[in-house]
Write a protein that holds these residues in place. Structure first.
Motif, PDB file in Angstrom:
ATOM      1  N   VAL A   1       0.486  -0.821   0.379  1.00 35.28           N
ATOM      2  CA  VAL A   1       0.447   0.008   0.184  1.00 35.28           C
ATOM      3  C   VAL A   1       0.841   1.057   0.018  1.00 35.28           C
ATOM      4  CG1 VAL A   1      -1.743   1.119   1.311  1.00 35.28           C
ATOM      5  CG2 VAL A   1      -1.886  -0.844   1.100  1.00 35.28           C
ATOM      6  N   HIS A   2       1.777   1.112   0.814  1.00 38.70           N
ATOM      7  CA  HIS A   2       3.056   2.448   0.926  1.00 38.70           C
ATOM      8  C   HIS A   2       3.510   2.797  -0.262  1.00 38.70           C
ATOM      9  CE1 HIS A   2       1.057   3.792   4.874  1.00 38.70           C
ATOM     10  NE2 HIS A   2       1.195   2.787   4.570  1.00 38.70           N
TER      11      HIS A   2
ATOM     12  N   LEU B   1      -5.094  -0.413  -4.121  1.00 35.72           N
ATOM     13  CA  LEU B   1      -4.436  -0.005  -4.861  1.00 35.72           C
ATOM     14  C   LEU B   1      -4.586   1.556  -5.851  1.00 35.72           C
ATOM     15  CD1 LEU B   1      -1.722  -2.649  -5.238  1.00 35.72           C
ATOM     16  CD2 LEU B   1      -2.252  -0.799  -3.200  1.00 35.72           C
ATOM     17  N   ALA B   2      -5.444   1.150  -6.726  1.00 32.05           N
ATOM     18  CA  ALA B   2      -6.196   1.899  -8.102  1.00 32.05           C
ATOM     19  C   ALA B   2      -6.640   3.184  -7.391  1.00 32.05           C
ATOM     20  CB  ALA B   2      -7.318   0.971  -8.808  1.00 32.05           C
ATOM     21  N   THR B   3      -6.803   3.226  -5.746  1.00 32.28           N
ATOM     22  CA  THR B   3      -7.711   4.565  -5.152  1.00 32.28           C
ATOM     23  C   THR B   3      -5.401   5.639  -5.456  1.00 32.28           C
ATOM     24  OG1 THR B   3      -7.440   3.968  -3.191  1.00 32.28           O
ATOM     25  CG2 THR B   3      -9.109   3.427  -4.653  1.00 32.28           C
ATOM     26  N   LEU B   4      -4.909   5.335  -5.045  1.00 28.47           N
ATOM     27  CA  LEU B   4      -3.416   5.742  -5.085  1.00 28.47           C
ATOM     28  C   LEU B   4      -3.492   6.499  -6.142  1.00 28.47           C
ATOM     29  CD1 LEU B   4      -2.087   3.094  -2.862  1.00 28.47           C
ATOM     30  CD2 LEU B   4      -3.140   4.869  -2.322  1.00 28.47           C
TER      31      LEU B   4
ATOM     32  N   ILE C   1      -2.594   0.131 -12.667  1.00 25.18           N
ATOM     33  CA  ILE C   1      -3.190  -1.298 -12.417  1.00 25.18           C
ATOM     34  C   ILE C   1      -4.252  -2.158 -12.417  1.00 25.18           C
ATOM     35  CG2 ILE C   1      -4.477  -1.993 -10.126  1.00 25.18           C
ATOM     36  CD1 ILE C   1      -2.440  -1.037  -9.364  1.00 25.18           C
ATOM     37  N   ALA C   2      -3.766  -3.800 -13.312  1.00 26.49           N
ATOM     38  CA  ALA C   2      -4.839  -4.676 -13.981  1.00 26.49           C
ATOM     39  C   ALA C   2      -4.796  -5.941 -13.454  1.00 26.49           C
ATOM     40  CB  ALA C   2      -3.987  -4.452 -15.498  1.00 26.49           C
TER      41      ALA C   2
END
Length: 238
Positions: free
Chosen positions: A96-97, A154-157, A163-164
């Motif tokens: 995430v980070h 992760l796509a929201t970051l 991201i796929a």
């Protein structure tokens, strides 16, 4: 790839995922400056199969190790190869980070909805109702929660550029997975940010299925829960 015989179980698609990554590295002409980071789990011996520099990282720490390598060697092309137990459980904070920071690394995320190497326990990605050694009656949301969809998270970051989620259950989808992997590496080469391709992969032994049945199970059971496609595609990625 090396000539070493793969240690994966019959019908497992780890070997196919390895081949796709290796083909893209060759195709892009980046072999001499590529550094891979292997995780724990079934793919812990990935370094035996790729003919590029490789580092093994402890439980879930592959993105952190890859971050360090990339920052010290910014000219290198750095990728991690991680399963769902490594990435979505013990390594949740790291992935995430790394994405939030927009680290210039590429992640190959193998999702087989189970802990493969340690005996088939429930993973964060285990489907509702799926039987595992720790959920023999099937995963029940009231006790074990719901599957975690890492690509959607992760796509929201903002730091994530590409991201796929793709699948390895038939030739058509294997081709699409290969194109997505190439895009993910191209994102890194262009310096656009963090990139990840999630691959829905089979685990016939722990699913209790024959190899062909396992491929059908991906199509019929996994894809409805983990929809395929590009969840984020920053401008500049073609």
């Amino acid at each position: 790839m090396s000539d070493k015989v793969l240690h994966y179980c019959p019908g497992c698609t780890h070997g196919l995922a390895h081949r796709l990554v290796a083909e893209v590295i060759d195709e892009l002409g980046i072999l001499e400056r590529t550094i891979g980071v292997a995780s724990v789990g079934c793919s812990v011996f990935a370094y035996d199969y790729f003919r590029c520099d490789f580092q093994q990282a402890a439980h879930g720490r592959a993105p952190a190790v890859a971050t360090g390598i990339k920052r010290v060697h910014p000219e290198a092309v750095v990728f991690t190869y991680q399963g769902d137990g490594d990435l979505a459980a013990i390594g949740t904070a790291e992935i995430v980070h790394a994405a939030a920071r927009g680290e210039q690394i590429t992640v190959i995320f193998i999702n087989n909805a189970i802990y493969g190497m340690t005996g088939g326990q429930m993973a964060p990605t285990t489907l509702v109702g799926q039987a595992t050694t720790t959920t023999p009656q099937g995963r029940a949301p009231e006790r074990a929660g719901y599957p975690v969809r890492m690509s959607e998270i992760l796509a929201t970051l903002d730091g994530a550029a590409y991201i796929a989620r793709m699948s390895l259950h038939d030739p058509l989808h294997v081709g699409r997975a290969r194109r997505a992997i190439r895009k993910a590496f191209e994102v890194q080469l262009k310096g656009l940010g963090f990139s990840m391709v999630e691959l829905l992969s089979s685990c016939p032994v722990n699913w209790g299925l024959k190899p062909i049945e396992a491929l059908h199970w991906i199509e019929q059971r996994m894809i409805p829960s983990f929809p395929l496609g590009e969840l984020k595609n920053t401008a500049g990625v073609v």
